[in-house]
Enzyme design. Sequence first.
Site, short mmCIF file in Angstrom:
data_model
loop_
_atom_site.label_atom_id
_atom_site.label_comp_id
_atom_site.label_asym_id
_atom_site.label_seq_id
_atom_site.Cartn_x
_atom_site.Cartn_y
_atom_site.Cartn_z
N CYS A 2 41.30 48.69 36.55
CA CYS A 2 41.05 49.73 35.55
C CYS A 2 41.87 49.51 34.29
O CYS A 2 42.99 49.04 34.34
CB CYS A 2 41.43 51.09 36.11
SG CYS A 2 40.57 51.52 37.60
N ARG A 27 39.85 41.99 32.95
CA ARG A 27 40.60 42.46 34.11
C ARG A 27 39.68 42.84 35.27
O ARG A 27 40.16 43.04 36.39
CB ARG A 27 41.45 43.68 33.72
CG ARG A 27 42.48 43.36 32.65
CD ARG A 27 43.12 44.61 32.14
NE ARG A 27 43.88 45.25 33.19
CZ ARG A 27 45.17 45.08 33.38
NH1 ARG A 27 45.84 44.27 32.61
NH2 ARG A 27 45.79 45.70 34.36
N TRP A 74 37.42 50.46 37.86
CA TRP A 74 37.18 49.59 39.03
C TRP A 74 37.11 50.56 40.20
O TRP A 74 38.09 51.22 40.52
CB TRP A 74 38.36 48.63 39.15
CG TRP A 74 38.40 47.81 40.39
CD1 TRP A 74 38.91 48.20 41.60
CD2 TRP A 74 37.96 46.48 40.57
NE1 TRP A 74 38.81 47.18 42.49
CE2 TRP A 74 38.23 46.11 41.89
CE3 TRP A 74 37.37 45.55 39.72
CZ2 TRP A 74 37.93 44.86 42.40
CZ3 TRP A 74 37.07 44.30 40.23
CH2 TRP A 74 37.34 43.96 41.55
N ASN A 100 44.59 55.43 35.51
CA ASN A 100 44.69 54.24 36.36
C ASN A 100 45.62 54.58 37.50
O ASN A 100 46.61 55.29 37.31
CB ASN A 100 45.33 53.06 35.59
CG ASN A 100 44.38 52.44 34.60
OD1 ASN A 100 43.21 52.82 34.53
ND2 ASN A 100 44.88 51.49 33.83
N GLY A 101 45.35 54.01 38.68
CA GLY A 101 46.21 54.29 39.83
C GLY A 101 45.43 55.08 40.86
O GLY A 101 44.21 55.21 40.77
N GLU A 481 46.17 26.56 47.86
CA GLU A 481 45.79 26.97 46.51
C GLU A 481 44.44 26.36 46.13
O GLU A 481 43.60 27.03 45.51
CB GLU A 481 46.91 26.58 45.54
CG GLU A 481 46.58 26.70 44.06
CD GLU A 481 45.97 28.02 43.64
OE1 GLU A 481 46.09 29.03 44.37
OE2 GLU A 481 45.32 28.03 42.57
N LYS A 485 41.11 28.54 45.06
CA LYS A 485 40.40 28.41 43.77
C LYS A 485 38.91 28.19 44.00
O LYS A 485 38.08 28.79 43.33
CB LYS A 485 40.93 27.20 43.00
CG LYS A 485 42.11 27.43 42.12
CD LYS A 485 41.78 28.22 40.88
CE LYS A 485 43.05 28.80 40.29
NZ LYS A 485 43.74 29.74 41.19
N GLU A 488 37.28 31.45 45.14
CA GLU A 488 37.26 32.49 44.12
C GLU A 488 36.13 32.35 43.12
O GLU A 488 35.50 33.33 42.76
CB GLU A 488 38.55 32.41 43.29
CG GLU A 488 39.71 33.16 43.80
CD GLU A 488 40.85 33.07 42.81
OE1 GLU A 488 41.30 34.11 42.36
OE2 GLU A 488 41.29 31.95 42.49
N HIS A 504 43.91 20.18 66.42
CA HIS A 504 44.11 21.29 67.36
C HIS A 504 42.99 22.33 67.26
O HIS A 504 43.14 23.45 67.74
CB HIS A 504 45.48 21.95 67.10
CG HIS A 504 46.63 21.03 67.36
ND1 HIS A 504 46.92 20.54 68.60
CD2 HIS A 504 47.53 20.48 66.52
CE1 HIS A 504 47.97 19.73 68.52
NE2 HIS A 504 48.35 19.68 67.26
N LYS A 602 41.70 40.74 37.42
CA LYS A 602 42.81 39.89 36.98
C LYS A 602 44.14 40.44 37.45
O LYS A 602 45.01 39.70 37.84
CB LYS A 602 42.77 39.79 35.45
CG LYS A 602 43.90 38.94 34.86
CD LYS A 602 43.78 37.50 35.32
CE LYS A 602 44.86 36.60 34.78
NZ LYS A 602 44.94 35.34 35.55
C1 F6R Z 1 44.12 33.40 42.02
C2 F6R Z 1 44.76 34.58 41.48
C3 F6R Z 1 45.32 35.61 42.39
C4 F6R Z 1 46.70 36.01 41.87
C5 F6R Z 1 47.25 37.21 42.66
C6 F6R Z 1 48.63 37.62 42.16
O1 F6R Z 1 43.61 32.54 41.05
O2 F6R Z 1 44.81 34.69 40.29
O3 F6R Z 1 45.38 35.20 43.70
O4 F6R Z 1 47.55 34.90 41.96
O5 F6R Z 1 46.38 38.29 42.56
O6 F6R Z 1 48.58 37.99 40.82
P1 F6R Z 1 49.89 38.06 39.96
O7 F6R Z 1 50.41 36.67 39.81
O8 F6R Z 1 49.47 38.66 38.65
O9 F6R Z 1 50.85 38.92 40.71
#
Ligand code: F6R
Length: 607
Positions: A2, A27, A74, A100-101, A481, A485, A488, A504, A602
């Site tokens: 949000c 976001r 959101w 927000n929240g 990681e 990616k 995602e 295993h 985001k």
């Molecule tokens: C993956 C990604 C998320 C963030 C996670 C933590 O590409 O962006 O997995 O790494 O949500 O976000 P921050 O770093 O903002 O705490």
Amino acid sequence: MCGIVGYIGREPAAPYLIEGLTRLEYRGYDSAGVAVLNSKGKTTRVRTAGRVRALESALPARLSGTVGIGHTRWATHGPAEERNAHPHASVSGRINVVHNGIIDNAANLRSALSDAGVELSSDTDTEAVAHLIAQSTADSLEEAVLDTLAKVSGTYALAVTDEAHPDRIVVARSGSPLIIGVGDEEMFLASDVAALVRHTNRVVHLEDGELATITSSGFRTFDRSRNDTDRSPIEISVAAEDLELSGYEHYMLKEMREQPAAAQDCMRGRLDERFATARLDGLELDARELRGFDRVKILGCGSAYYVGQIGAQMIEDLARIPADAEAASEFRYRRPIIEPRTLYVAVSQSGETADTAFAVNEIRRKGGRVIGLVNAVGSTIAREVDGGIYLHAGPEIAVASTKALTNMGISFALLALHLGRLHDLSFADGQRIIRGLQRVPEQIQEILDQESEFEQIVTDLAKARSAFYIGRVRGFPVAREGAQKLKEISYIHAEAYQTSELKHGPLALIEPSMPTVAIIPQDDLTDRNVAAAEQVLARRGPLVAITHASVDLGNLPVSTIVVPQNEPELDPILLTIPTQILAYRTAIALGHDVDKPRNLAKSVTVE
Ligand code: F6R
């Protein structure tokens, strides 16, 4: 997640609100709305499910009010429909609220309001706030908001307008960010600086428990006990161009390409060649205090957690202090033992991730020392930790994190070097790491320059429904990681395993339609990694190796991505870069919106 914007000044508010909401689109959101108040005290409220563009088209042609609040939602309480979009209004429409929240006691508040005869028009927690403010008998909006906050528990950033007081917006913060932007005869409001940096770089980050009255000529901050908190604006250095695409097709591509420069920014002034250490003044911990820690615990979520695992390995390697990383989202729910001789490290790009912020809070409540590795200056986590290292990656807009993660890796290396030199890391090894770090930016550039060579690998990967990413020890978080990616942004199912775990269980899934991306650096496990690759190939599993030029893969039928070699402790930073490119190009090949992947936000500001 949000987003909140607000404007009060001499100009019509609507264009500012729409522009601010557009800036917050990255976001993630599913509906949007604005409420604009004119000088006669009349509010126009417009809300739509879907994009800010749809909201903009739904606005009346003449909307001249100079006071307004806006929101991108959101969905948490109730589906993404117009009736659940913010602003929420009191029955008469006099009070309008964006929030927000999450209000934890919303169910109780809503049923009490219903019992009292209020007809609720949404499924949201926020609507209750609007009715409670309207019901207050206080004679100022500030007092009505204070009355209401006394009945509410949960997290919030709130902005409220009142037709009876059309000269002001009253805001409150507890657990969700809220920033006042100070202009000339006009004031801005946002939950994220991205929404206001085009208009001003003078901002006030409200603290938890703080409220403010904002008028066109200024602002007054105060606490819940009504005492003035006298906050002065600080200057922020985010430039409007940092938030533009600047000719790139996607923010993710721009941010990947910015990595060499961002890495330089992260190290600038921090490499101390004379003493073969890192200068980290922001830690706010002197040498004696740092030597007193006999354990390091790193906390982060998602990709930040995986880089935390890379960081833990660096700290063990260079400082020989036991270190591990844990998902911050689980931490406070397992009654963690907070140890006075443990250094806690919270790692977060946004500095607003609720799960990580709660973990920080839990550590501090129990007397632990916690530092932050944070990108967003002035963010919640940055302000709540005892000290830390700013990542200096610049604003990151794409949902999938790239340059901030790379700078997390570099910052962990700096921290490990600093701790190492206070323990038993030799001068020569300190210099070795410094020289390695100095090579990182150009080596990242070398990898980015090979992008076109990924073509065939991407074509093959895009056909897969599922993929494995495998790596060992330092390579395992890289694999995690990489899998993250791919999931995602390309929506291809991907799972990471320790290479050693393959036999295993997961080996059963290897077949021609299941590609494996193997992290095979030149290190003391190379032979074992190559042997595992052979096992995959023997089962006719396609294999992509992210590897070093010196690794001998013989005549194995493997697609290779060769990464320049650095010091073994720093190699994971570089090995991660091709996984970004693979995910990005695969998502593009599949026609996905890489910057705004479905269901993801985001900055995850709710639990
Ligand atoms: C993956 C990604 C998320 C963030 C996670 C933590 O590409 O962006 O997995 O790494 O949500 O976000 P921050 O770093 O903002 O705490």
